[in-house]
Design a protein around this motif. Structure first.
Motif, PDB file in Angstrom:
ATOM      1  N   LEU A 104       0.795  -1.230   0.000  1.00  0.00           N
ATOM      2  CA  LEU A 104       0.000   0.000   0.000  1.00  0.00           C
ATOM      3  C   LEU A 104       0.819   1.267   0.000  1.00  0.00           C
ATOM      4  O   LEU A 104       0.258   2.361  -0.062  1.00  0.00           O
ATOM      5  CB  LEU A 104      -0.945   0.005   1.216  1.00  0.00           C
ATOM      6  CG  LEU A 104      -1.851  -1.219   1.380  1.00  0.00           C
ATOM      7  CD1 LEU A 104      -2.766  -1.044   2.585  1.00  0.00           C
ATOM      8  CD2 LEU A 104      -2.665  -1.483   0.118  1.00  0.00           C
ATOM      9  N   ARG A 105       2.127   1.167   0.094  1.00  0.00           N
ATOM     10  CA  ARG A 105       2.959   2.373   0.158  1.00  0.00           C
ATOM     11  C   ARG A 105       2.895   3.123  -1.171  1.00  0.00           C
ATOM     12  O   ARG A 105       2.909   2.530  -2.245  1.00  0.00           O
ATOM     13  CB  ARG A 105       4.399   2.002   0.482  1.00  0.00           C
ATOM     14  CG  ARG A 105       5.359   3.194   0.494  1.00  0.00           C
ATOM     15  CD  ARG A 105       6.735   2.812   0.960  1.00  0.00           C
ATOM     16  NE  ARG A 105       6.777   2.615   2.412  1.00  0.00           N
ATOM     17  CZ  ARG A 105       7.874   2.284   3.081  1.00  0.00           C
ATOM     18  NH1 ARG A 105       9.012   2.099   2.439  1.00  0.00           N
ATOM     19  NH2 ARG A 105       7.833   2.128   4.386  1.00  0.00           N
ATOM     20  N   GLY A 106       2.836   4.456  -1.084  1.00  0.00           N
ATOM     21  CA  GLY A 106       2.858   5.288  -2.280  1.00  0.00           C
ATOM     22  C   GLY A 106       1.486   5.689  -2.772  1.00  0.00           C
ATOM     23  O   GLY A 106       1.377   6.509  -3.697  1.00  0.00           O
ATOM     24  N   GLN A 107       0.432   5.128  -2.193  1.00  0.00           N
ATOM     25  CA  GLN A 107      -0.928   5.516  -2.550  1.00  0.00           C
ATOM     26  C   GLN A 107      -1.709   5.794  -1.273  1.00  0.00           C
ATOM     27  O   GLN A 107      -1.765   4.941  -0.391  1.00  0.00           O
ATOM     28  CB  GLN A 107      -1.637   4.411  -3.352  1.00  0.00           C
ATOM     29  CG  GLN A 107      -1.072   4.185  -4.737  1.00  0.00           C
ATOM     30  CD  GLN A 107      -1.927   3.216  -5.539  1.00  0.00           C
ATOM     31  OE1 GLN A 107      -2.945   2.715  -5.073  1.00  0.00           O
ATOM     32  NE2 GLN A 107      -1.504   2.946  -6.761  1.00  0.00           N
ATOM     33  N   ASP A 108      -2.307   6.973  -1.199  1.00  0.00           N
ATOM     34  CA  ASP A 108      -3.020   7.355   0.024  1.00  0.00           C
ATOM     35  C   ASP A 108      -4.271   8.157  -0.332  1.00  0.00           C
ATOM     36  O   ASP A 108      -4.177   9.349  -0.629  1.00  0.00           O
ATOM     37  CB  ASP A 108      -2.101   8.190   0.919  1.00  0.00           C
ATOM     38  CG  ASP A 108      -2.689   8.445   2.291  1.00  0.00           C
ATOM     39  OD1 ASP A 108      -3.522   7.629   2.723  1.00  0.00           O
ATOM     40  OD2 ASP A 108      -2.310   9.458   2.929  1.00  0.00           O
ATOM     41  N   PRO A 125      -5.042   3.923  -0.911  1.00  0.00           N
ATOM     42  CA  PRO A 125      -4.616   2.997  -1.959  1.00  0.00           C
ATOM     43  C   PRO A 125      -5.756   2.674  -2.917  1.00  0.00           C
ATOM     44  O   PRO A 125      -6.932   2.796  -2.571  1.00  0.00           O
ATOM     45  CB  PRO A 125      -4.192   1.753  -1.173  1.00  0.00           C
ATOM     46  CG  PRO A 125      -4.979   1.816   0.084  1.00  0.00           C
ATOM     47  CD  PRO A 125      -5.116   3.264   0.412  1.00  0.00           C
ATOM     48  N   SER A 126      -5.405   2.255  -4.099  1.00  0.00           N
ATOM     49  CA  SER A 126      -6.401   1.889  -5.097  1.00  0.00           C
ATOM     50  C   SER A 126      -7.055   0.557  -4.731  1.00  0.00           C
ATOM     51  O   SER A 126      -6.523  -0.237  -3.954  1.00  0.00           O
ATOM     52  CB  SER A 126      -5.744   1.769  -6.474  1.00  0.00           C
ATOM     53  OG  SER A 126      -4.826   0.685  -6.494  1.00  0.00           O
ATOM     54  N   ARG A 140      -4.756  -2.329  -5.464  1.00  0.00           N
ATOM     55  CA  ARG A 140      -3.750  -2.635  -4.446  1.00  0.00           C
ATOM     56  C   ARG A 140      -4.364  -3.435  -3.287  1.00  0.00           C
ATOM     57  O   ARG A 140      -3.757  -4.375  -2.786  1.00  0.00           O
ATOM     58  CB  ARG A 140      -3.137  -1.343  -3.910  1.00  0.00           C
ATOM     59  CG  ARG A 140      -2.250  -0.606  -4.897  1.00  0.00           C
ATOM     60  CD  ARG A 140      -0.841  -1.184  -4.927  1.00  0.00           C
ATOM     61  NE  ARG A 140       0.031  -0.350  -5.715  1.00  0.00           N
ATOM     62  CZ  ARG A 140       0.798   0.626  -5.215  1.00  0.00           C
ATOM     63  NH1 ARG A 140       0.749   0.893  -3.922  1.00  0.00           N
ATOM     64  NH2 ARG A 140       1.586   1.326  -5.998  1.00  0.00           N
ATOM     65  N   PRO A 167      -7.786   8.651   3.352  1.00  0.00           N
ATOM     66  CA  PRO A 167      -6.323   8.702   3.499  1.00  0.00           C
ATOM     67  C   PRO A 167      -5.945   8.466   4.955  1.00  0.00           C
ATOM     68  O   PRO A 167      -6.808   8.466   5.847  1.00  0.00           O
ATOM     69  CB  PRO A 167      -5.986  10.129   3.051  1.00  0.00           C
ATOM     70  CG  PRO A 167      -7.213  10.913   3.366  1.00  0.00           C
ATOM     71  CD  PRO A 167      -8.375   9.977   3.119  1.00  0.00           C
TER      72      PRO A 167
END
Length: 374
Positions: free
Chosen positions: A168-172, A174-175, A178, A250
């Motif tokens: 989940l890192r990098g999306q906040d 997440p999609s 993911r 988020p």
């Protein structure tokens, strides 16, 4: 008599001082420091030097705090954040050299056994056959048993911080893609373990750890100020709804939900997905949130044994195998080759260790950390 437990986790360094004159460890003082080490691990799980320095400082402060409360030698251990780090021996050496505190690194299966002991003592015999779930930062512990000790105990790399970092890192936030990948990964890792729990058909399912406590609060359980003896139950249906709420927000928004702390908001979604998927695969409709876990298990083991001899043989060596009655070799937990490595404790100190893990990851019962008393 007072005892202390120093727990080095993925997020927090926590010291608990407890009175242990009776059969129950009664806490009298708790101190903690938020380090959030899991947010700073390098690729491959290595802890960088600046984080090791912060850890050393926190351990030194906890040592001094323990001494002020009359505890000169706390039961100090590190969980998966250190156990899985490629530089773990350097970390252990640095902490010992700079603070005088010898950190123990327990195998995940031993953590599951000790946590099961704590849950059994909290729930009592009326709980019947007991299944345990414990989500930490790096691992998920699962155990099942009908008595004081688990018949089955295993640790899987499905911790909330680890899954957040890997999926989940990098999306906040997440999609959906993911989160589906994460759920699929958890199902794959848990398939055989879940089948074992379904086959055992436990009467009671218990969940421990801060992750489950916060999820329970989000699902409507009583807040902590209601006290430890308030019954707290979380259903799978409520948890499924909570996953949807968490996934839509988020990390900053999750921190505003009941029970979700700012420090854990970033990993709360991954923890919820692991928890919900576990319950679904295991056929568990609800879990009882138990306030006792690994720290209490360590203290209970010492109280019930009447000594701490078992503790001195657990770290930093993880296993001890014998090729013959007179020839002992010590190997690290992740060295399955059998290659000899330098012993980390003096040879005269017997290591009391868990049975070997099979290639499939299932730990057979046999001579291990626990032995039944007659």
């Amino acid at each position: 008599m007072r005892m202390g437990v120093l727990d080095i986790g993925s997020n927090t360094v926590r010291l608990v001082i407890a009175e242990t004159d009776g059969a129950v460890p009664l806490p009298v003082h708790t101190a903690k420091r938020q380090l959030r080490l899991s947010d700073h691990v390098e690729r491959g799980g290595r802890l960088p030097p600046e984080q090791v320095a912060r850890l050393v400082e926190a351990v030194a402060d906890a040592r001094d705090e323990g001494r002020r409360w009359g505890v000169t030698r706390p039961f100090a251990f590190a969980t998966a954040i250190v156990r899985d780090a490629p530089n773990r021996l350097d970390i252990l050496d640095r902490v010992a050299a700079d603070t005088g505190v010898r950190l123990h690194v327990l195998p995940g299966e031993v953590e599951a056994e000790l946590t099961f002991l704590a849950a059994r003592r909290w729930m009592g015999w009326r709980a019947g056959p007991l299944a345990l779930l414990d989500i930490g930062g790096g691992t998920l512990e699962v155990a099942f048993g009908r008595s004081r000790l688990p018949d089955f105990a295993i640790s899987l790399p499905l911790g909330a911080a680890r899954m957040t970092r890997e999926f989940l890192r990098g999306q906040d936030p997440p999609s959906a893609h993911r989160t589906r990948l994460l759920r699929r990964h958890v199902r794959h890792q848990l398939r055989d373990v879940a089948a074992r729990i379904r086959w055992e058909a436990p009467r009671t399912a218990v969940a421990t750890s801060r992750t489950f406590q916060q999820l329970g609060r989000l699902c409507g359980a009583a807040p902590g100020r209601s006290g430890p003896f308030t019954e707290r139950v979380m259903t799978r249906a409520d948890l499924g709804s909570a996953v949807e709420r968490l996934a839509a927000l988020p990390a900053a928004g999750r921190a505003g939900l009941p029970g979700i702390s700012a420090a854990r908001s970033g990993q709360s979604l991954a923890g919820a997905i692991v928890a919900h998927t576990s319950m679904k695969l295991m056929g568990v409709d609800e879990v009882v949130i138990c306030p006792w876990a690994l720290r209490e298990g360590v203290l209970l083991r010492c109280i019930e044994d009447g000594n701490a001899d078992w503790w001195d043989g657990t770290a930093p060596v993880i296993r001890e195998w014998s090729a013959s009655p007179r020839a002992l070799r010590r190997v690290t937990a992740d060295d399955q080759s059998g290659a000899a490595v330098p012993a980390q404790v003096p040879a005269p100190v017997p290591a009391v260790v868990p049975a070997p893990v099979t290639p499939a990851g299932h730990r057979p019962r046999g001579p291990g950390l626990f032995t039944e008393r007659t």
